[in-house]
Design a protein around this motif. Structure first.
Motif, PDB file in Angstrom:
ATOM      1  N   ILE A  22       6.616  12.968   3.107  1.00 24.79           N
ATOM      2  CA  ILE A  22       5.311  12.323   3.080  1.00 24.79           C
ATOM      3  C   ILE A  22       5.387  10.985   2.350  1.00 24.79           C
ATOM      4  N   ALA A  23       6.106  10.943   1.226  1.00 31.75           N
ATOM      5  CA  ALA A  23       6.241   9.699   0.473  1.00 31.75           C
ATOM      6  C   ALA A  23       6.974   8.642   1.293  1.00 31.75           C
ATOM      7  N   TYR A  29       4.495   3.184   6.304  1.00 32.51           N
ATOM      8  CA  TYR A  29       3.191   2.741   6.800  1.00 32.51           C
ATOM      9  C   TYR A  29       2.686   1.556   5.992  1.00 32.51           C
ATOM     10  N   ALA A  30       2.937   1.566   4.680  1.00 30.69           N
ATOM     11  CA  ALA A  30       2.528   0.441   3.841  1.00 30.69           C
ATOM     12  C   ALA A  30       3.275  -0.823   4.247  1.00 30.69           C
ATOM     13  N   CYS A  31       4.553  -0.703   4.566  1.00 27.10           N
ATOM     14  CA  CYS A  31       5.325  -1.869   5.027  1.00 27.10           C
ATOM     15  C   CYS A  31       4.796  -2.353   6.370  1.00 27.10           C
TER      16      CYS A  31
END
Length: 55
Positions: A22-23, A29-31
């Motif tokens: 998950i991390a 997704y943040a990138c």
């Protein structure tokens, strides 16, 4: 039917993603969200010059 889990042990979480997975997905997704889209400006691609040059 499965046997009851002895006290102190956790049943396996089959089919559930781990915290590490998950991390990793959250970082990816943040990138993805941080990537800037290219500018909408067409720049000097000669698209406008074709119409004016044909006259």
């Amino acid at each position: 039917m499965s046997a009851p889990t002895p006290p102190g042990l956790q049943p396996p979480d089959y089919g559930r993603p781990s915290q590490a997975l998950i991390a990793r997905a959250a970082r990816g997704y943040a990138c993805f969200l941080a990537v800037q889209a290219p500018a909408a400006d067409t720049g000097d691609h000669a698209q406008d010059d074709d119409v004016a040059g044909a006259r």
